[in-house]
Write a protein that holds these residues in place. Structure first.
Motif, PDB file in Angstrom:
ATOM      1  N   ALA A 270      30.936  53.024  34.357  1.00  0.00           N
ATOM      2  CA  ALA A 270      31.632  51.997  35.142  1.00  0.00           C
ATOM      3  C   ALA A 270      33.060  52.402  35.454  1.00  0.00           C
ATOM      4  CB  ALA A 270      31.619  50.672  34.389  1.00  0.00           C
ATOM      5  N   VAL A 271      33.715  53.080  34.514  1.00  0.00           N
ATOM      6  CA  VAL A 271      35.094  53.537  34.736  1.00  0.00           C
ATOM      7  C   VAL A 271      35.157  54.410  35.991  1.00  0.00           C
ATOM      8  CG1 VAL A 271      36.950  54.960  33.807  1.00  0.00           C
ATOM      9  CG2 VAL A 271      35.728  53.380  32.299  1.00  0.00           C
ATOM     10  N   PHE A 272      34.173  55.301  36.151  1.00  0.00           N
ATOM     11  CA  PHE A 272      34.136  56.176  37.314  1.00  0.00           C
ATOM     12  C   PHE A 272      33.666  55.423  38.555  1.00  0.00           C
ATOM     13  CE2 PHE A 272      34.017  59.057  33.758  1.00  0.00           C
ATOM     14  CZ  PHE A 272      34.750  60.156  34.181  1.00  0.00           C
ATOM     15  N   LEU A 273      32.612  54.586  38.389  1.00  0.00           N
ATOM     16  CA  LEU A 273      32.027  53.901  39.547  1.00  0.00           C
ATOM     17  C   LEU A 273      33.005  52.921  40.179  1.00  0.00           C
ATOM     18  CD1 LEU A 273      28.385  53.190  38.306  1.00  0.00           C
ATOM     19  CD2 LEU A 273      29.194  55.040  39.767  1.00  0.00           C
ATOM     20  N   ILE A 274      33.744  52.192  39.350  1.00  0.00           N
ATOM     21  CA  ILE A 274      34.710  51.229  39.894  1.00  0.00           C
ATOM     22  C   ILE A 274      35.805  51.952  40.664  1.00  0.00           C
ATOM     23  CG2 ILE A 274      36.527  49.586  39.231  1.00  0.00           C
ATOM     24  CD1 ILE A 274      34.675  48.629  36.995  1.00  0.00           C
ATOM     25  N   PHE A 275      36.290  53.054  40.099  1.00  0.00           N
ATOM     26  CA  PHE A 275      37.319  53.833  40.797  1.00  0.00           C
ATOM     27  C   PHE A 275      36.784  54.339  42.136  1.00  0.00           C
ATOM     28  CE2 PHE A 275      39.058  57.999  41.879  1.00  0.00           C
ATOM     29  CZ  PHE A 275      40.404  57.681  42.018  1.00  0.00           C
ATOM     30  N   ILE A 276      35.584  54.904  42.146  1.00  0.00           N
ATOM     31  CA  ILE A 276      34.996  55.446  43.386  1.00  0.00           C
ATOM     32  C   ILE A 276      34.763  54.324  44.398  1.00  0.00           C
ATOM     33  CG2 ILE A 276      32.950  56.585  44.358  1.00  0.00           C
ATOM     34  CD1 ILE A 276      32.725  58.071  41.633  1.00  0.00           C
ATOM     35  N   TYR A 287      28.896  46.390  43.979  1.00  0.00           N
ATOM     36  CA  TYR A 287      28.013  45.299  43.552  1.00  0.00           C
ATOM     37  C   TYR A 287      27.242  45.670  42.293  1.00  0.00           C
ATOM     38  CZ  TYR A 287      29.132  42.701  47.733  1.00  0.00           C
ATOM     39  OH  TYR A 287      29.800  42.000  48.693  1.00  0.00           O
ATOM     40  N   PHE A 288      26.966  46.958  42.115  1.00  0.00           N
ATOM     41  CA  PHE A 288      26.345  47.390  40.856  1.00  0.00           C
ATOM     42  C   PHE A 288      27.278  47.080  39.679  1.00  0.00           C
ATOM     43  CE2 PHE A 288      25.766  50.638  37.556  1.00  0.00           C
ATOM     44  CZ  PHE A 288      24.435  50.416  37.220  1.00  0.00           C
ATOM     45  N   THR A 289      28.562  47.407  39.837  1.00  0.00           N
ATOM     46  CA  THR A 289      29.521  47.109  38.757  1.00  0.00           C
ATOM     47  C   THR A 289      29.669  45.607  38.577  1.00  0.00           C
ATOM     48  OG1 THR A 289      31.475  47.109  40.217  1.00  0.00           O
ATOM     49  CG2 THR A 289      30.810  49.211  39.281  1.00  0.00           C
ATOM     50  N   TYR A 290      29.579  44.852  39.672  1.00  0.00           N
ATOM     51  CA  TYR A 290      29.753  43.397  39.625  1.00  0.00           C
ATOM     52  C   TYR A 290      28.622  42.720  38.863  1.00  0.00           C
ATOM     53  CZ  TYR A 290      30.815  38.720  41.488  1.00  0.00           C
ATOM     54  OH  TYR A 290      31.130  37.387  41.629  1.00  0.00           O
ATOM     55  N   PHE A 291      27.392  43.183  39.100  1.00  0.00           N
ATOM     56  CA  PHE A 291      26.240  42.569  38.441  1.00  0.00           C
ATOM     57  C   PHE A 291      25.950  43.175  37.067  1.00  0.00           C
ATOM     58  CE2 PHE A 291      24.753  41.262  42.793  1.00  0.00           C
ATOM     59  CZ  PHE A 291      24.743  39.905  42.523  1.00  0.00           C
ATOM     60  N   VAL A 292      26.139  44.501  36.949  1.00  0.00           N
ATOM     61  CA  VAL A 292      25.673  45.204  35.755  1.00  0.00           C
ATOM     62  C   VAL A 292      26.797  45.462  34.750  1.00  0.00           C
ATOM     63  CG1 VAL A 292      24.563  47.312  34.912  1.00  0.00           C
ATOM     64  CG2 VAL A 292      23.792  46.272  37.053  1.00  0.00           C
ATOM     65  N   ASN A 293      27.885  46.064  35.228  1.00  0.00           N
ATOM     66  CA  ASN A 293      28.921  46.506  34.295  1.00  0.00           C
ATOM     67  C   ASN A 293      29.758  45.374  33.716  1.00  0.00           C
ATOM     68  OD1 ASN A 293      29.031  49.204  36.460  1.00  0.00           O
ATOM     69  ND2 ASN A 293      28.525  49.460  34.300  1.00  0.00           N
ATOM     70  N   VAL A 294      29.917  44.316  34.457  1.00  0.00           N
ATOM     71  CA  VAL A 294      30.671  43.167  33.932  1.00  0.00           C
ATOM     72  C   VAL A 294      30.001  42.633  32.673  1.00  0.00           C
ATOM     73  CG1 VAL A 294      31.281  40.754  34.382  1.00  0.00           C
ATOM     74  CG2 VAL A 294      31.755  42.487  36.097  1.00  0.00           C
ATOM     75  N   ILE A 295      28.664  42.530  32.713  1.00  0.00           N
ATOM     76  CA  ILE A 295      27.930  42.052  31.527  1.00  0.00           C
ATOM     77  C   ILE A 295      28.075  43.047  30.386  1.00  0.00           C
ATOM     78  CG2 ILE A 295      25.709  41.263  30.642  1.00  0.00           C
ATOM     79  CD1 ILE A 295      24.802  41.008  33.561  1.00  0.00           C
ATOM     80  N   GLY A 296      27.866  44.347  30.701  1.00  0.00           N
ATOM     81  CA  GLY A 296      27.933  45.371  29.655  1.00  0.00           C
ATOM     82  C   GLY A 296      29.277  45.393  28.963  1.00  0.00           C
ATOM     83  N   TYR A 345      21.834  42.544  47.497  1.00  0.00           N
ATOM     84  CA  TYR A 345      22.732  43.281  46.608  1.00  0.00           C
ATOM     85  C   TYR A 345      22.216  43.233  45.168  1.00  0.00           C
ATOM     86  CZ  TYR A 345      26.039  43.310  50.493  1.00  0.00           C
ATOM     87  OH  TYR A 345      26.640  43.500  51.703  1.00  0.00           O
ATOM     88  N   MET A 346      21.645  42.088  44.795  1.00  0.00           N
ATOM     89  CA  MET A 346      21.084  41.961  43.449  1.00  0.00           C
ATOM     90  C   MET A 346      19.912  42.924  43.277  1.00  0.00           C
ATOM     91  SD  MET A 346      21.354  40.465  40.553  1.00  0.00           S
ATOM     92  CE  MET A 346      20.590  39.609  39.201  1.00  0.00           C
ATOM     93  N   ARG A 347      19.044  42.990  44.274  1.00  0.00           N
ATOM     94  CA  ARG A 347      17.878  43.889  44.212  1.00  0.00           C
ATOM     95  C   ARG A 347      18.318  45.349  44.101  1.00  0.00           C
ATOM     96  NH1 ARG A 347      15.517  43.989  49.672  1.00  0.00           N
ATOM     97  NH2 ARG A 347      17.103  45.610  49.872  1.00  0.00           N
ATOM     98  N   ASN A 348      19.299  45.724  44.915  1.00  0.00           N
ATOM     99  CA  ASN A 348      19.801  47.102  44.877  1.00  0.00           C
ATOM    100  C   ASN A 348      20.403  47.435  43.519  1.00  0.00           C
ATOM    101  OD1 ASN A 348      19.003  47.382  47.507  1.00  0.00           O
ATOM    102  ND2 ASN A 348      21.046  47.121  48.371  1.00  0.00           N
ATOM    103  N   SER A 349      21.115  46.468  42.938  1.00  0.00           N
ATOM    104  CA  SER A 349      21.719  46.677  41.617  1.00  0.00           C
ATOM    105  C   SER A 349      20.649  46.880  40.557  1.00  0.00           C
ATOM    106  CB  SER A 349      22.612  45.487  41.253  1.00  0.00           C
ATOM    107  OG  SER A 349      23.680  45.367  42.151  1.00  0.00           O
ATOM    108  N   ILE A 350      19.566  46.104  40.649  1.00  0.00           N
ATOM    109  CA  ILE A 350      18.462  46.241  39.689  1.00  0.00           C
ATOM    110  C   ILE A 350      17.809  47.615  39.828  1.00  0.00           C
ATOM    111  CG2 ILE A 350      16.146  45.391  39.096  1.00  0.00           C
ATOM    112  CD1 ILE A 350      17.150  42.567  39.767  1.00  0.00           C
ATOM    113  N   ILE A 351      17.645  48.078  41.073  1.00  0.00           N
ATOM    114  CA  ILE A 351      17.035  49.395  41.305  1.00  0.00           C
ATOM    115  C   ILE A 351      17.910  50.494  40.695  1.00  0.00           C
ATOM    116  CG2 ILE A 351      16.437  51.101  43.071  1.00  0.00           C
ATOM    117  CD1 ILE A 351      15.611  48.701  44.863  1.00  0.00           C
TER     118      ILE A 351
END
Length: 747
Positions: A270-276, A287-296, A345-351
């Motif tokens: 997430a550190v790298f993905l958010i920066f990118i 949106y991946f960081t928004y749905f996935v990394n926030v929880i993690g 966006y939710m579907r893409n994040s799950i994928i």
């Protein structure tokens, strides 16, 4: 020897920038980005190497005296933050960053040049080193690019005479000081003060305080920058994301690098993905960081697998990295930099998460054959130790794969549970986001309404000479006046009520007829202020229901079609509650209360809870509550539905009496016989359109059946002859037209 080389290289980089920009002036920002990328590369290489200075605790070391150690620590700190700002400047286009890069950058370049040897000793831990020491060599080029780029910014400021004013100087100081508080080499605090701060675990006081501080920091950043431009908001987020990336990279040590250091944990990625995502505006990653990394990151902060002290280098890396991973995607949405997510966006994040999850299962199974790792905590017991049943599942359900006598272990059932649980959490967090969006929209709408209300109040004050409780229409104090009223629900194109005009005068019992869905309840709800008005206006005794809602509502007694009451109160408590709302004096209250109590025969039940009342008793109670303040206008919506004959008779008598006392009674009903007996006039509405207003006595005197007249406006009547009904309608409309003409002649 090194000093003149650094100066010469800095001048060379400045000259190259000057030449390229002069030749390709339109590409100035691109040229600056290219040169800055070299500085970024050199800076990143430096921070991933271990420094001897990183081992210093509370200024105790054998390399320098305590004052020099403190000075070098602060110099390294300030240089670290200013180099970060220089690296960001061509990418964010914020003027304050350019000023910091120019003025602060040049000053700190000079200090680093003067203390070049001390800096290199701090890197390598030796007082003697040669020119070709790789750390010294890299630092020469880093300083050269820093000096060349900073001096180029300074040159342009001087050339363009674009000097900051006093306010900008203060702003520059505040930005640089604030940014330096969150952007520093990881060991800085332990260098200066030693290991301070408690260990954060098991929700101890330090742990809880840090969680509160994280939320506070989120709110503080939002409040500080919520009114800033989109560019400034992006700069803030990119600066924080860059700080987070630097924290993480600083924790690496290329000299002792292992597989466990790979950034494969979810929060590490997430550190790298958010920066990118912020640097290159890649929505799918965001949106991946928004749905996935926030929880993690939230789980990691709530259930940490680190016992390091908060302000140690390890503690800062763990806690601050996770808190920024949690904060940054939420801030981006709060700043409206990205659209609200949808199911796509939710579907893409799950994928993407599914691909990552499978990759981590494979990586854990493979790498654990020769060294110990636990990516995403799918191999060890970091998660399962908190839940006893999970630990049993993890140990009892294993898939062992033998390939060339190498055993690859997969905790398949445990991994499936973690996967399903995490996907479920993603949907939970999405639900939480949706709730937040609804609350946010509600308060935004409320703020808009309040601002409109303030403007309306200001206009009314001017119009009424400051007397807001004065009727806006002095000529309408004894009537209900509805002018060009229309109502549209939501985004529907069809109007529920369309261009409705009506006047009702004091002393009248006025009936309102129409089939279900014709628009009766819509009009009534707008008359009493429950629903908003789309077009036109409604005046109650001269008060505009939208512009003077409190004054208008004080004139109204309302009996709804569902008699909603507070059923845990007694009847007496409920009547007193309503009387208090309408500011009825005790004397008037008692007089009216006793009168209606006897009229409706509720003496024996008035002190019982309302939930024990029958339908008819509740309806009587609502009637009393509507009359307790002796309203000028009494509005009833289907008041006789479900009542026994005795109760219906009592309410009809009460309606007639109230009108005879010089008041207005307006009610809707389906019961034609009731309307015909007690009404002075009636209105018929069909499909939201007023079909006509008729005098009941005139209809009776001319042998016109009110039932036939009503049915003539209702479509598809099978029991009546359509032609006969049309004749009745035309006769009634003609009579009403004559009455209207006579009234005009009298005036």
């Amino acid at each position: 020897m090194q000093y003149p080389i650094i100066i010469l290289l800095s001048v060379l980089i400045f000259l190259l920038l000057f030449i390229f920009v002069k030749k390709f002036n339109s590409k100035q920002n691109l040229i600056l980005k290219v040169f800055t990328l070299f500085l970024i590369l050199l800076f990143l290489i430096r921070i991933v190497f271990f420094d001897a200075f990183d081992n210093i605790l509370a200024l105790e070391n054998s390399l320098f005296s305590k004052p020099m150690t403190a000075f070098l620590t602060i110099l390294r700190w300030l240089s670290y933050s200013v180099i970060t700002i220089i690296c960001l400047t061509p990418f964010v286009k914020i003027k304050s960053f350019k000023y910091i890069s120019a003025f602060v950058g040049c000053v700190l370049w000079l200090f680093n040049l003067i203390f070049y040897k001390n800096n290199v000793i701090a890197f390598i831990g030796q007082t003697e080193f040669g020119f070709f020491n790789y750390r010294a060599f890299m630092f020469i080029f880093e300083l050269s690019f820093m000096g060349g780029i900073s001096s180029f910014y300074l040159f342009n400021i001087i050339k363009d005479k674009d000097f900051p004013n006093k306010k900008q100087v203060i702003l520059i100081f505040l930005i640089y000081f604030s940014y330096s508080l969150i952007c520093f080499p990881l060991p800085t605090i332990q260098n200066l003060f030693g290991i301070i701060g408690g260990s954060l675990e098991d929700f101890n006081d330090t742990h809880r305080l840090f969680l509160y501080a994280t939320l506070l920091f989120l709110g503080l950043i939002y409040l500080l920058f919520r009114k800033s431009s989109p560019n400034e908001k992006k700069a803030v987020l990119l600066s924080l994301a860059t700080t987070n990336l630097l924290f993480f990279l600083y924790s690496w040590n290329l000299n002792t690098f292992t597989y466990a250091n790979l950034p494969l944990h979810l929060c590490n990625t997430a550190v790298f993905l958010i920066f990118i995502a912020f640097a290159f505006n890649i929505k799918s990653l965001f949106y991946f960081t928004y749905f996935v990394n926030v929880i993690g990151s939230l789980i990691a902060m709530v259930m940490p697998n680190s016992s390091a002290s908060l302000f140690s280098a390890v503690g800062i890396n763990f806690w601050f990295c996770h808190s920024l991973v949690f904060i940054l995607p939420i801030l981006a949405m709060m700043f409206k930099l990205y659209e609200r997510p949808n199911i796509k966006y939710m579907r893409n994040s799950i994928i993407i998460f599914s691909i990552y999850f499978i990759a981590m299962i494979i990586a854990n199974a493979w790498i654990n054959t020769f060294t110990s790792v636990d990516y995403f905590f799918l191999y060890g017991n970091v998660i399962s130790k908190h839940f006893g049943f999970l630990e049993q599942i993890r140990l009892n359900y294993q898939w062992l794969i033998n390939v060339n006598n190498v055993i690859y272990r997969v905790y398949w059932f445990y991994d499936i549970i973690i996967y399903i649980g995490y996907i479920a959490l993603m949907f939970v967090i999405w639900g939480a986001y949706k709730v937040y969006y609804k609350v946010e929209d509600h308060y935004k709408e409320l703020l808009i309404i309040r601002s409109i209300d303030k403007l309306e109040i200001a206009k009314l004050k001017t119009q009424l000479n400051g007397k807001l409780n004065k009727p806006i229409n002095q000529e309408g104090i004894n009537m209900i006046k509805i002018t060009n009223f229309s109502k549209v629900y939501g985004i529907n194109k069809r109007k529920a009520v369309d261009n409705f005009n009506l006047e009702i005068h004091d002393g009248e019992v006025f009936g309102f007829l129409g089939h279900n869905g014709a628009g009766k309840s819509t009009l009534i709800k707008c008359m009493v202020g429950i629903q908003s008005i789309s077009e036109g206006k409604i005046e109650i005794c001269g008060y505009d229901i939208e512009r003077q809602p409190l004054e208008a509502k004080l004139q109204i007694g309302y009996v709804s079609d569902n008699h909603a009451v507070y059923e845990n109160l007694t009847g007496r408590e409920y009547i007193n509650y309503v009387a208090d709302l309408f500011m009825v004096s005790k004397e008037d209250r008692d007089e009216r209360f006793n009168k209606y109590l006897k009229m409706f025969q509720l003496e024996d039940a008035i002190d019982n809870q309302i939930k024990s009342y029958s339908h008819g008793m509740k309806q009587k109670l609502v009637v009393i509550s509507a009359l307790i303040h002796n309203p000028k206008v009494w509005i009833l919506d289907e008041p006789l539905t479900g009542l026994d004959p005795s109760s219906a008779y009592q309410i009809k008598e009460c309606m007639r009496e109230h009108a005879n006392n010089g008041n207005i009674v307006f009610f809707s009903s389906h019961v034609i016989e009731v309307v015909e007996k007690i009404c002075d006039r009636i209105a018929i509405i069909q499909h939201g359109v007023l079909q006509g207003v008729f005098d009941v006595k005139t209809l009776v005197d001319n042998d016109i059946s009110l039932e036939d007249l009503y049915l003539s406006f209702v479509e598809n009547q099978k029991d009546k002859n359509a032609k006969e009904l049309l004749k009745v309608q035309k006769k009634a409309l003609k009579l009403q037209s004559q009455i209207s003409k006579n009234k005009v002649k009298k005036k």
